[in-house]
Design an enzyme around this catalytic site. Structure first.
Site, PDB file in Angstrom:
ATOM      1  N   HIS A  22     -19.214 -10.718 -45.171  1.00 13.49           N
ATOM      2  CA  HIS A  22     -19.354 -10.239 -46.565  1.00 13.49           C
ATOM      3  C   HIS A  22     -17.737 -10.663 -47.072  1.00 13.49           C
ATOM      4  O   HIS A  22     -17.129  -9.989 -47.815  1.00 13.49           O
ATOM      5  CB  HIS A  22     -18.921  -8.635 -46.277  1.00 13.49           C
ATOM      6  CG  HIS A  22     -20.121  -8.016 -45.946  1.00 13.49           C
ATOM      7  ND1 HIS A  22     -20.243  -6.680 -45.585  1.00 13.49           N
ATOM      8  CD2 HIS A  22     -21.612  -8.577 -45.572  1.00 13.49           C
ATOM      9  CE1 HIS A  22     -21.600  -6.488 -45.247  1.00 13.49           C
ATOM     10  NE2 HIS A  22     -22.290  -7.477 -45.109  1.00 13.49           N
TER      11      HIS A  22
HETATM   12  C1  FAD Z   1     -25.094 -14.151 -41.288  1.00 19.14           C
HETATM   13  C2  FAD Z   1     -25.037 -13.191 -42.651  1.00 19.14           C
HETATM   14  C3  FAD Z   1     -25.436 -12.021 -42.744  1.00 19.14           C
HETATM   15  C4  FAD Z   1     -25.129 -11.011 -43.823  1.00 19.14           C
HETATM   16  N1  FAD Z   1     -25.757 -10.024 -43.840  1.00 19.14           N
HETATM   17  C5  FAD Z   1     -25.923  -9.102 -45.005  1.00 19.14           C
HETATM   18  C6  FAD Z   1     -26.590  -8.201 -45.151  1.00 19.14           C
HETATM   19  O1  FAD Z   1     -27.443  -7.800 -44.166  1.00 19.14           O
HETATM   20  N2  FAD Z   1     -26.652  -7.416 -46.408  1.00 19.14           N
HETATM   21  C7  FAD Z   1     -25.775  -7.697 -47.525  1.00 19.14           C
HETATM   22  O2  FAD Z   1     -25.862  -7.369 -48.489  1.00 19.14           O
HETATM   23  N3  FAD Z   1     -25.139  -8.938 -47.242  1.00 19.14           N
HETATM   24  C8  FAD Z   1     -25.077  -9.720 -46.185  1.00 19.14           C
HETATM   25  N4  FAD Z   1     -24.285 -10.798 -46.039  1.00 19.14           N
HETATM   26  C9  FAD Z   1     -23.674 -11.051 -47.040  1.00 19.14           C
HETATM   27  C10 FAD Z   1     -24.187 -11.705 -48.384  1.00 19.14           C
HETATM   28  O3  FAD Z   1     -25.581 -12.353 -48.093  1.00 19.14           O
HETATM   29  C11 FAD Z   1     -23.321 -12.591 -49.323  1.00 19.14           C
HETATM   30  O4  FAD Z   1     -22.226 -11.532 -49.946  1.00 19.14           O
HETATM   31  C12 FAD Z   1     -23.923 -13.063 -50.462  1.00 19.14           C
HETATM   32  O5  FAD Z   1     -24.959 -13.883 -50.113  1.00 19.14           O
HETATM   33  C13 FAD Z   1     -22.991 -14.229 -51.185  1.00 19.14           C
HETATM   34  O6  FAD Z   1     -23.536 -14.540 -52.287  1.00 19.14           O
HETATM   35  P1  FAD Z   1     -22.594 -15.774 -53.223  1.00 19.14           P
HETATM   36  O7  FAD Z   1     -23.661 -16.051 -54.176  1.00 19.14           O
HETATM   37  O8  FAD Z   1     -21.689 -15.197 -53.429  1.00 19.14           O
HETATM   38  O9  FAD Z   1     -22.673 -16.922 -52.095  1.00 19.14           O
HETATM   39  P2  FAD Z   1     -23.940 -17.767 -51.218  1.00 19.14           P
HETATM   40  O10 FAD Z   1     -25.062 -17.025 -51.316  1.00 19.14           O
HETATM   41  O11 FAD Z   1     -23.225 -17.984 -50.181  1.00 19.14           O
HETATM   42  O12 FAD Z   1     -24.309 -18.887 -52.081  1.00 19.14           O
HETATM   43  C14 FAD Z   1     -23.438 -20.115 -52.277  1.00 19.14           C
HETATM   44  C15 FAD Z   1     -24.445 -21.282 -52.474  1.00 19.14           C
HETATM   45  O13 FAD Z   1     -23.380 -22.432 -52.963  1.00 19.14           O
HETATM   46  C16 FAD Z   1     -23.982 -23.434 -52.275  1.00 19.14           C
HETATM   47  N5  FAD Z   1     -22.795 -24.410 -52.281  1.00 19.14           N
HETATM   48  C17 FAD Z   1     -21.523 -24.299 -51.818  1.00 19.14           C
HETATM   49  N6  FAD Z   1     -20.704 -24.942 -51.948  1.00 19.14           N
HETATM   50  C18 FAD Z   1     -21.444 -25.914 -52.544  1.00 19.14           C
HETATM   51  C19 FAD Z   1     -20.979 -27.280 -53.240  1.00 19.14           C
HETATM   52  N7  FAD Z   1     -19.950 -27.916 -53.214  1.00 19.14           N
HETATM   53  N8  FAD Z   1     -21.969 -28.126 -53.884  1.00 19.14           N
HETATM   54  C20 FAD Z   1     -23.140 -27.450 -54.014  1.00 19.14           C
HETATM   55  N9  FAD Z   1     -23.625 -26.118 -53.679  1.00 19.14           N
HETATM   56  C21 FAD Z   1     -22.760 -25.460 -52.922  1.00 19.14           C
HETATM   57  C22 FAD Z   1     -24.122 -22.867 -50.808  1.00 19.14           C
HETATM   58  O14 FAD Z   1     -25.092 -23.896 -50.043  1.00 19.14           O
HETATM   59  C23 FAD Z   1     -24.727 -21.473 -51.117  1.00 19.14           C
HETATM   60  O15 FAD Z   1     -26.160 -21.794 -51.374  1.00 19.14           O
HETATM   61  C24 FAD Z   1     -24.422 -11.534 -44.878  1.00 19.14           C
HETATM   62  C25 FAD Z   1     -24.142 -12.839 -44.872  1.00 19.14           C
HETATM   63  C26 FAD Z   1     -24.338 -13.607 -43.978  1.00 19.14           C
HETATM   64  C27 FAD Z   1     -23.514 -15.191 -43.719  1.00 19.14           C
END
Ligand code: FAD
Length: 603
Positions: free
Chosen positions: A535
């Site tokens: 998280h």
């Molecule tokens: C194993 C795991 C279990 C989890 N379990 C839960 C759960 O059960 N419930 C819950 O609420 N949360 C859970 N979480 C946390 C939750 O999924 C994250 O907090 C949330 O997805 C974050 O969203 P975000 O949009 O900030 O980042 P992300 O969803 O990580 O998205 C970032 C995106 O940007 C892309 N990216 C990064 N850098 C670049 C770049 N330089 N160029 C192009 N693309 C790029 C990545 O590939 C990714 O697709 C979990 C996370 C993980 C990893």
């Protein structure tokens, strides 16, 4: 847009359930092309932003994602841990920690992040939690006008399509949004025991996204017909043929193009098929690359702490505390509780059985358990001194199986637990007991410890240095220990004692010197094997210009820059008592409206 052979192959096995599903065509942007908005990262947040901005037909939106398609296996809820050992994970690890992950492989914490359309919402355990109303009211107290619970609740509801019958009329839930929220259809007697245990201890069986957070419940999950409903499935697939939205997969952004005289973000540089290209944004560049990715890109582009960037030879355009304020939820998941009856717990052999597979085809059976999580409980310990009554500091996740039942080693690989450790702790346990085991994992949901992300070098391909600093604040270790004791109280109820439930008591390696079950023993065990719940938030903290710790404004614009916004988990100023996917989707919904407001006159 074109489908390559690999796309066709992976999607052959993932037939769409309805017209809203279907795989997303890949677009190949040309060098020098211009769009209105460029969104970097198709994760929990990026998919929402791309959808909402392209609702304006005049706006051309480009979404760049480093990863590729989801597949049949990533849709299976219980297989979530397995995905962390595939190329869908960026594969980050922490720098060695003083008080955590001491016994894990390489003595570092494993920090999976999604690298796939849907981002970490494809790797995650599907749990849908929003936190406590005051978590958001605290954001306002930190100077972030517009983010109170009353103001963000409509955005939680906007994206939601609640499928749980008894919650369809609830004022806390939304109907008709893109994101399906449901209970796993499967339950066993373990669920009944959990509910009874909660009631015996005086807790209500409740909706943890409703009026009260403290209580016991069955997890609400991002789930459609027993399958994962990722951000990509929810928000991108239904609009995959929208003409003004282009999605470019396998496109890794390495730098934001910034005019050094005006500090205007002009576009981004990215690599696709080994070719470096530049694309330009007429209106804004929006970073949705996640807590690690967005901080890394800002710093590589000259936006970050002056001293740190100077050491790496990066020209500093704006001095901002990017990478500070890293907050995360850590959990202690090494314990196994053994029951005396079969059919209650799930292990990898039950999960891999033909009957489970057959049930899954019909949208049911144990494979639908979200990441293996069968129950949630929220409680307040005596260490929550700064919290009002009703605000929890410990969550307990009941896993339908345990590490002891990880006979094939998949969960071990994901957590970084060594085979030696597994043999020492669980080797003496008869096979039958390992299969009849489940877990109760306390999570520190109000951590006081704060970490930091820094660059390793000025080269994008060098993984950033991540220092989570788990348990740096002494109260964190004490609260987690209370979590272990809370789990023991749950086990000692009639609900669980009906099955003779007992804690497996082989001591953890390097903690044998302490009396088993003493406070000192648990402190040791927690520091040896605690792992992250993934998280990570806060590295591009939201706050007013007057706040020296803030990176983006309450409208999510990067301070001191123009036409550059961050919309993802990194803007969270203080981690909510919640799993973070739902808050991130809410942030992206609200951010999309802020962007529309800011450009209203010039659409
Ligand atoms: C194993 C795991 C279990 C989890 N379990 C839960 C759960 O059960 N419930 C819950 O609420 N949360 C859970 N979480 C946390 C939750 O999924 C994250 O907090 C949330 O997805 C974050 O969203 P975000 O949009 O900030 O980042 P992300 O969803 O990580 O998205 C970032 C995106 O940007 C892309 N990216 C990064 N850098 C670049 C770049 N330089 N160029 C192009 N693309 C790029 C990545 O590939 C990714 O697709 C979990 C996370 C993980 C990893």
């Amino acid at each position: 847009e074109r489908y390559n052979i690999f796309d066709i192959w992976t999607n052959l096995f993932r037939p769409p359930q309805n017209e809203n599903e279907g795989f997303i065509p890949d677009y190949n942007p040309k060098n020098g092309q211009e769009y209105d908005f460029i969104v970097v990262g198709a994760g929990s947040a990026g998919c929402v932003v791309a959808n909402r901005l392209s609702e304006v037909p005049q706006w051309k939106v480009l979404l760049l994602e480093s990863g590729g398609n989801e597949n049949y296996f990533s849709d299976i809820p219980i297989f979530a841990p397995f995905l962390s050992i595939t190329p869908m994970n960026w594969g980050y690890t922490s720098e060695p920690e003083q008080k955590a992950c001491r016994d894990l492989r390489g003595h570092v914490c494993y920090l999976p992040r999604g690298k796939v359309l849907g981002g970490s919402s494809v790797l995650n355990f599907l749990i849908y939690q929003r936190g406590h109303p005051d978590d958001y009211n605290d954001w306002v107290r930190m100077g972030n006008d517009g983010w109170s619970y009353e103001e963000v609740l409509p955005y939680f509801k906007k994206s939601e399509n609640i499928k749980i019958q008894e919650l369809k009329n609830s004022t806390y839930h939304g109907l008709g949004g893109y994101l399906d929220i449901d209970h796993a259809p499967y339950s066993s007697s373990l669920n009944t025991a959990f509910r009874e245990a909660g009631e015996e201890l005086g807790y209500e069986w409740n909706d943890p996204n409703g009026e009260k957070l403290i209580g016991f419940s069955k997890p609400q999950a991002t789930m459609r017909n027993g399958k994962r409903c990722s951000s990509s499935k929810a928000f991108l697939e239904p609009i995959r043929f929208r003409r003004n939205l282009k999605v470019s997969k396998h496109s890794t952004v390495t730098r934001i193009i910034i005019d050094p005289f005006t500090n205007i973000a002009k576009g981004v540089e990215f690599i696709k098929n080994n070719k470096r290209r530049k694309v330009y944004a007429r209106r804004e560049v929006i970073l949705s690359a996640g807590s690690i990715g967005s901080a890394q890109l800002l710093m590589l582009s000259g936006v970050g702490p002056k001293e740190h960037l100077r050491e790496l030879g990066i020209n500093n355009l704006v001095n901002l505390p990017v990478g500070y304020n890293l907050q995360d939820h850590v959990t202690f998941s090494g314990n196994a509780f053994i029951v005396n009856a079969s059919g209650l717990c799930i292990n990898d052999i039950t999960a891999a059985s033909p009957s489970s597979a057959a049930a899954y085809m019909m949208g049911d059976g144990p494979l639908t358990i979200p990441g293996g999580a069968a129950g949630l409980a929220f409680t307040q310990t005596e260490f929550a001194r700064d919290l009002a009554p009703g605000r929890p500091d410990i969550e307990l996740v009941m896993g339908a199986g345990s590490l002891a039942g990880d006979l094939l080693g998949i969960i071990r690989s994901m957590l970084g637990i060594t085979d030696n450790w597994y043999r020492e702790v669980y080797g003496s346990l008869p096979l039958e007991d390992r299969q009849r085991s489940f877990s109760l994992n306390p999570i520190l949901i109000r951590p006081r410890s704060v970490g930091r992300v820094t660059l390793r070098s000025s080269n994008f391909s060098d993984q950033p240095k991540i220092h989570p600093n788990y348990f740096e604040h002494p109260d964190d270790l004490q609260a987690m220990k209370e979590g272990v004791r809370f789990a023991q109280r749950v086990i000692n109820t009639n609900g669980f004692q009906r099955f003779g439930t007992r804690l497996h008591s082989a001591p953890f390696p390097n903690c044998e010197g302490f009396l088993f079950n003493s406070d000192e023993y648990w402190e040791c065990a927690i520091m040896q094997t605690s792992i992250t719940l993934d998280h990570q938030v806060g590295t591009c903290k939201m706050g007013p210009k007057s706040d020296p710790t803030a990176v983006v404004s309450p409208r999510l614009l990067v301070h001191g820059m123009q036409r550059l916004r961050v919309v993802d988990a990194s803007v969270i100023p203080r981690i909510p008592a919640s799993h973070t996917h739902a808050p991130v989707v809410m942030i992206a919904e609200k951010a999309s409206d802020l962007i529309k407001e800011d450009w209203e006159g010039s659409i």
